[in-house]
Design a protein around this motif. Structure first.
Motif, PDB file in Angstrom:
ATOM      1  N   PHE A   1       0.985  -1.314  -0.063  1.00 63.66           N
ATOM      2  CA  PHE A   1       0.000  -0.088   0.047  1.00 63.66           C
ATOM      3  C   PHE A   1       0.904   1.221   0.198  1.00 63.66           C
ATOM      4  O   PHE A   1       0.546   2.235  -0.815  1.00 63.66           O
ATOM      5  CB  PHE A   1      -0.990  -0.016   1.147  1.00 63.66           C
ATOM      6  N   GLU A   2       1.818   1.057   0.684  1.00 68.40           N
ATOM      7  CA  GLU A   2       2.787   2.495   1.019  1.00 68.40           C
ATOM      8  C   GLU A   2       3.558   2.758  -0.231  1.00 68.40           C
ATOM      9  O   GLU A   2       3.916   3.806  -0.648  1.00 68.40           O
ATOM     10  CB  GLU A   2       3.677   2.392   1.977  1.00 68.40           C
ATOM     11  N   SER A   3       3.454   1.706  -1.316  1.00 66.50           N
ATOM     12  CA  SER A   3       4.229   2.147  -2.537  1.00 66.50           C
ATOM     13  C   SER A   3       3.421   2.867  -3.391  1.00 66.50           C
ATOM     14  O   SER A   3       3.984   3.227  -4.573  1.00 66.50           O
ATOM     15  CB  SER A   3       4.740   0.630  -3.187  1.00 66.50           C
ATOM     16  N   ILE A   4       1.905   2.704  -3.434  1.00 67.24           N
ATOM     17  CA  ILE A   4       1.108   3.447  -4.047  1.00 67.24           C
ATOM     18  C   ILE A   4       1.102   4.970  -3.789  1.00 67.24           C
ATOM     19  O   ILE A   4       0.476   5.136  -2.886  1.00 67.24           O
ATOM     20  CB  ILE A   4      -0.168   2.606  -4.296  1.00 67.24           C
ATOM     21  N   LEU A   5       1.504   5.717  -4.523  1.00 69.17           N
ATOM     22  CA  LEU A   5       1.435   7.027  -4.067  1.00 69.17           C
ATOM     23  C   LEU A   5       0.271   8.151  -4.641  1.00 69.17           C
ATOM     24  O   LEU A   5      -0.377   7.698  -5.448  1.00 69.17           O
ATOM     25  CB  LEU A   5       2.861   7.724  -4.383  1.00 69.17           C
ATOM     26  N   GLU A   6       0.424   9.157  -4.048  1.00 67.92           N
ATOM     27  CA  GLU A   6      -0.742  10.115  -4.241  1.00 67.92           C
ATOM     28  C   GLU A   6      -1.117  10.541  -5.917  1.00 67.92           C
ATOM     29  O   GLU A   6      -1.987  10.580  -6.506  1.00 67.92           O
ATOM     30  CB  GLU A   6      -0.686  11.302  -3.574  1.00 67.92           C
ATOM     31  N   PRO A   7       0.290  10.723  -6.584  1.00 68.45           N
ATOM     32  CA  PRO A   7       0.064  10.986  -8.063  1.00 68.45           C
ATOM     33  C   PRO A   7      -0.898   9.931  -8.888  1.00 68.45           C
ATOM     34  O   PRO A   7      -1.483  10.239  -9.649  1.00 68.45           O
ATOM     35  CB  PRO A   7       1.476  11.284  -8.572  1.00 68.45           C
ATOM     36  N   ARG A   8      -0.593   8.648  -8.557  1.00 69.48           N
ATOM     37  CA  ARG A   8      -1.294   7.428  -9.169  1.00 69.48           C
ATOM     38  C   ARG A   8      -2.789   7.494  -8.735  1.00 69.48           C
ATOM     39  O   ARG A   8      -3.471   7.061  -9.440  1.00 69.48           O
ATOM     40  CB  ARG A   8      -0.642   6.175  -8.702  1.00 69.48           C
ATOM     41  N   VAL A   9      -2.951   7.748  -7.426  1.00 61.22           N
ATOM     42  CA  VAL A   9      -4.284   7.763  -6.917  1.00 61.22           C
ATOM     43  C   VAL A   9      -5.065   9.002  -7.962  1.00 61.22           C
ATOM     44  O   VAL A   9      -6.150   8.715  -8.425  1.00 61.22           O
ATOM     45  CB  VAL A   9      -4.437   7.760  -5.594  1.00 61.22           C
ATOM     46  N   TYR A  10      -4.410  10.052  -7.849  1.00 66.25           N
ATOM     47  CA  TYR A  10      -4.810  11.406  -8.689  1.00 66.25           C
ATOM     48  C   TYR A  10      -5.381  10.845  -9.957  1.00 66.25           C
ATOM     49  O   TYR A  10      -6.343  11.234 -10.801  1.00 66.25           O
ATOM     50  CB  TYR A  10      -3.985  12.489  -8.751  1.00 66.25           C
TER      51      TYR A  10
ATOM     52  N   ARG B   1      -8.801  10.816 -12.377  1.00 66.02           N
ATOM     53  CA  ARG B   1      -8.990  11.454 -13.508  1.00 66.02           C
ATOM     54  C   ARG B   1      -9.178  10.380 -14.758  1.00 66.02           C
ATOM     55  O   ARG B   1     -10.270  10.911 -15.607  1.00 66.02           O
ATOM     56  CB  ARG B   1      -7.607  12.124 -13.892  1.00 66.02           C
ATOM     57  N   SER B   2      -9.071   9.138 -14.726  1.00 64.74           N
ATOM     58  CA  SER B   2      -9.270   8.211 -15.619  1.00 64.74           C
ATOM     59  C   SER B   2     -10.672   7.906 -15.532  1.00 64.74           C
ATOM     60  O   SER B   2     -11.310   7.718 -16.593  1.00 64.74           O
ATOM     61  CB  SER B   2      -8.450   7.015 -15.518  1.00 64.74           C
ATOM     62  N   PHE B   3     -11.461   8.217 -14.517  1.00 68.58           N
ATOM     63  CA  PHE B   3     -12.880   8.115 -14.333  1.00 68.58           C
ATOM     64  C   PHE B   3     -13.519   9.264 -14.995  1.00 68.58           C
ATOM     65  O   PHE B   3     -14.906   8.956 -15.100  1.00 68.58           O
ATOM     66  CB  PHE B   3     -13.303   7.803 -12.850  1.00 68.58           C
ATOM     67  N   GLY B   4     -12.902  10.212 -15.378  1.00 66.15           N
ATOM     68  CA  GLY B   4     -13.749  11.514 -15.794  1.00 66.15           C
ATOM     69  C   GLY B   4     -13.821  12.643 -14.899  1.00 66.15           C
ATOM     70  O   GLY B   4     -14.409  13.654 -15.310  1.00 66.15           O
ATOM     71  N   TYR B   5     -13.260  12.528 -13.721  1.00 66.23           N
ATOM     72  CA  TYR B   5     -13.238  13.700 -12.784  1.00 66.23           C
ATOM     73  C   TYR B   5     -12.308  14.754 -13.118  1.00 66.23           C
ATOM     74  O   TYR B   5     -10.967  14.509 -13.697  1.00 66.23           O
ATOM     75  CB  TYR B   5     -12.832  13.501 -11.442  1.00 66.23           C
ATOM     76  N   GLN B   6     -12.846  16.120 -13.086  1.00 67.43           N
ATOM     77  CA  GLN B   6     -11.911  17.171 -13.529  1.00 67.43           C
ATOM     78  C   GLN B   6     -10.862  17.202 -12.587  1.00 67.43           C
ATOM     79  O   GLN B   6     -10.743  16.625 -11.343  1.00 67.43           O
ATOM     80  CB  GLN B   6     -12.802  18.353 -13.328  1.00 67.43           C
ATOM     81  N   PRO B   7      -9.596  18.059 -12.863  1.00 62.02           N
ATOM     82  CA  PRO B   7      -8.199  18.070 -12.011  1.00 62.02           C
ATOM     83  C   PRO B   7      -8.622  18.268 -10.639  1.00 62.02           C
ATOM     84  O   PRO B   7      -7.993  17.448  -9.671  1.00 62.02           O
ATOM     85  CB  PRO B   7      -7.622  18.974 -12.794  1.00 62.02           C
ATOM     86  N   LEU B   8      -9.374  19.353 -10.240  1.00 64.79           N
ATOM     87  CA  LEU B   8      -9.494  19.694  -8.873  1.00 64.79           C
ATOM     88  C   LEU B   8     -10.263  18.661  -8.138  1.00 64.79           C
ATOM     89  O   LEU B   8      -9.787  18.317  -7.192  1.00 64.79           O
ATOM     90  CB  LEU B   8     -10.275  21.097  -8.684  1.00 64.79           C
ATOM     91  N   VAL B   9     -11.244  17.994  -8.444  1.00 71.29           N
ATOM     92  CA  VAL B   9     -11.929  17.084  -8.016  1.00 71.29           C
ATOM     93  C   VAL B   9     -11.230  15.914  -7.823  1.00 71.29           C
ATOM     94  O   VAL B   9     -11.249  15.170  -6.761  1.00 71.29           O
ATOM     95  CB  VAL B   9     -13.325  16.715  -8.553  1.00 71.29           C
ATOM     96  N   ALA B  10     -10.422  15.569  -8.772  1.00 66.60           N
ATOM     97  CA  ALA B  10      -9.555  14.185  -8.640  1.00 66.60           C
ATOM     98  C   ALA B  10      -8.491  14.492  -7.661  1.00 66.60           C
ATOM     99  O   ALA B  10      -8.474  13.461  -6.942  1.00 66.60           O
ATOM    100  CB  ALA B  10      -9.036  13.940  -9.957  1.00 66.60           C
ATOM    101  N   PHE B  11      -7.900  15.525  -7.469  1.00 63.76           N
ATOM    102  CA  PHE B  11      -6.879  16.157  -6.594  1.00 63.76           C
ATOM    103  C   PHE B  11      -7.667  16.038  -5.181  1.00 63.76           C
ATOM    104  O   PHE B  11      -6.901  15.419  -4.140  1.00 63.76           O
ATOM    105  CB  PHE B  11      -6.298  17.376  -6.873  1.00 63.76           C
ATOM    106  N   GLU B  12      -8.777  16.307  -5.006  1.00 70.78           N
ATOM    107  CA  GLU B  12      -9.433  16.205  -3.592  1.00 70.78           C
ATOM    108  C   GLU B  12      -9.755  14.710  -3.092  1.00 70.78           C
ATOM    109  O   GLU B  12      -9.603  14.521  -2.086  1.00 70.78           O
ATOM    110  CB  GLU B  12     -10.558  17.341  -3.636  1.00 70.78           C
ATOM    111  N   LEU B  13     -10.182  13.973  -4.141  1.00 69.74           N
ATOM    112  CA  LEU B  13     -10.694  12.659  -3.840  1.00 69.74           C
ATOM    113  C   LEU B  13      -9.389  12.008  -3.467  1.00 69.74           C
ATOM    114  O   LEU B  13      -9.065  11.096  -2.512  1.00 69.74           O
ATOM    115  CB  LEU B  13     -11.282  11.955  -5.117  1.00 69.74           C
TER     116      LEU B  13
END
Length: 388
Positions: A149-158, A162-174
């Motif tokens: 889990f610790e190897s999966i970092l925030e940029p990948r989650v962002y 984003r790949s689900f269609g969320y806009q940059p701000l919402v994807a960042f917040e999620l």
């Protein structure tokens, strides 16, 4: 939540006097969603849908909280000895954070199917199905990932949101709601040059977070982030006449063909190259090559026959407890305390869970053990779990 529709949204917006261009832009954004994920227009919108207060969400995302939203503690890994990696850090989210993560799990992450080779954190009985793939294998190669889990970092989650269609701000917040600041507080070297998406209103803390083990969203996010790696490893397995499965951080490759140990080592080296490219590392201490004739176990199940089976040590563990609980000269509570349980009911629940798991693997054995446990419970007058 009900399926989103633009018509009621436009009607309500016009009635409230919202400018037409804002309404149309919101509808355009909502129509870009993929996989049936619900549209999220603002953080306030997310707060309204989940019932989690907006100030809490904003503090968590901007990392301006005085008290962290996770209760962090460590658990000792079984059979870890004195290794440096013998403890597992668990991050239990606060009530509000757990509520928002569960909402994200149900309404967003569950909409997307993981790769077919991934068997953990799914509605299927993953252990049984994953182990069944490797029945009658001649060779087994078992690999384990370090700090999964610790190897999966925030940029990948962002990037996932984003790949689900969320806009940059919402994807960042999620992504911020699903990650935690790394213990070191420094950006990971794999994302050392990564900058935050432009135009975000959060500037208080640019440190890169990671998936915390214990967060409600971490398992499903990990599975979905591993999609490209699963595709590459399955392609490699198919090309080399291997069978591949992944259960969280446990990777198993098997073959019914004859090949020697040197070829198995070469496979491990090639697989490791794929892992490193994706930002993961093998736990070399847990790498296992099982040759023909040796006892073959996958995810705790024997796979040397046509179907996965419970190992003898598992069955003996259950039968030993039943024996001592039913012994006329041994006090049941004394036995429970001797085995580290604070209450007799706790031990009964533990044994019940072991038997319940056995129903999905060897139902005849489990039925017999369940009947014995029920008889024991009547004798010592404690509650028991109802079995199938």
């Amino acid at each position: 939540m009900n399926r989103w529709s633009s018509q009621p949204y436009l009607k309500a917006g016009r009635k409230s006097g919202v400018p037409e261009d804002i309404l149309k832009n919101a509808v355009k954004t909502a129509n870009q969603m993929k996989h049936g994920c619900p549209p999220l227009l603002t953080l306030n919108h997310l707060s309204h849908l989940t019932g989690v207060p907006y100030p809490f969400l904003h503090r968590t995302i901007s990392r301006t909280y005085k008290t962290e939203a996770y209760n962090v503690f460590k658990l000792r890994k079984p059979n870890a000895g004195h290794s440096l990696d013998r403890f597992r850090w668990i991050c239990a989210p606060s009530e509000d954070l757990l509520r928002i993560q569960r909402w994200i799990n149900v309404h967003i992450l569950s909409k997307v199917e993981p790769h077919e080779a991934s068997y953990a954190y799914d509605n299927r009985h993953g252990v049984l199905e994953a182990a069944a793939l490797h029945c009658r294998a001649e060779w087994l190669i078992k690999l384990d990932l370090t700090n999964f889990f610790e190897s999966i970092l925030e940029p990948r989650v962002y990037e996932l949101f984003r790949s689900f269609g969320y806009q940059p701000l919402v994807a960042f917040e999620l992504s911020r709601l699903c990650t935690r600041i790394r213990a070191s507080g420094n950006p990971d070297r794999r994302f050392g040059n990564k900058t935050l998406p432009a135009g975000l209103p959060y500037h208080a803390d640019a440190r890169i977070g990671h998936l915390p083990q214990g967060a409600a969203t971490s398992p499903r996010i990990a599975n979905l982030v591993m999609q490209s790696l699963d595709e590459n490893l399955q392609a490699y397995a198919t090309e080399n006449e291997l069978v591949y499965s992944r259960y969280a951080d446990d990777l198993v490759f098997s073959s019914r063909n004859a090949f020697d140990r040197s070829e198995a080592i070469q496979h491990i080296q090639s697989i490791n190259e794929c892992l490193v490219e994706e930002g993961f590392w093998l736990n070399k201490a847990k790498t296992r090559i099982t040759p023909p004739g040796a006892r073959k176990v996958v995810l705790g199940l024997l796979v040397d026959g046509e179907k996965p089976r419970l190992p003898k040590i598992y069955k003996k563990y259950v039968s030993d407890h039943l024996y001592y609980l039913a012994h006329p000269e041994i006090d049941a509570m004394t036995h429970a305390k001797h085995r580290g349980f604070q209450s007799l009911q706790g031990l009964i629940n533990h044994v019940s869970g072991k038997i319940a798991y056995g129903f999905s693997i060897e139902p005849d054995w489990a039925k017999k053990q369940g009947a014995q446990l029920k008889a024991v419970c009547k004798t010592i007058e404690v509650d028991h779990v109802v079995f199938p």
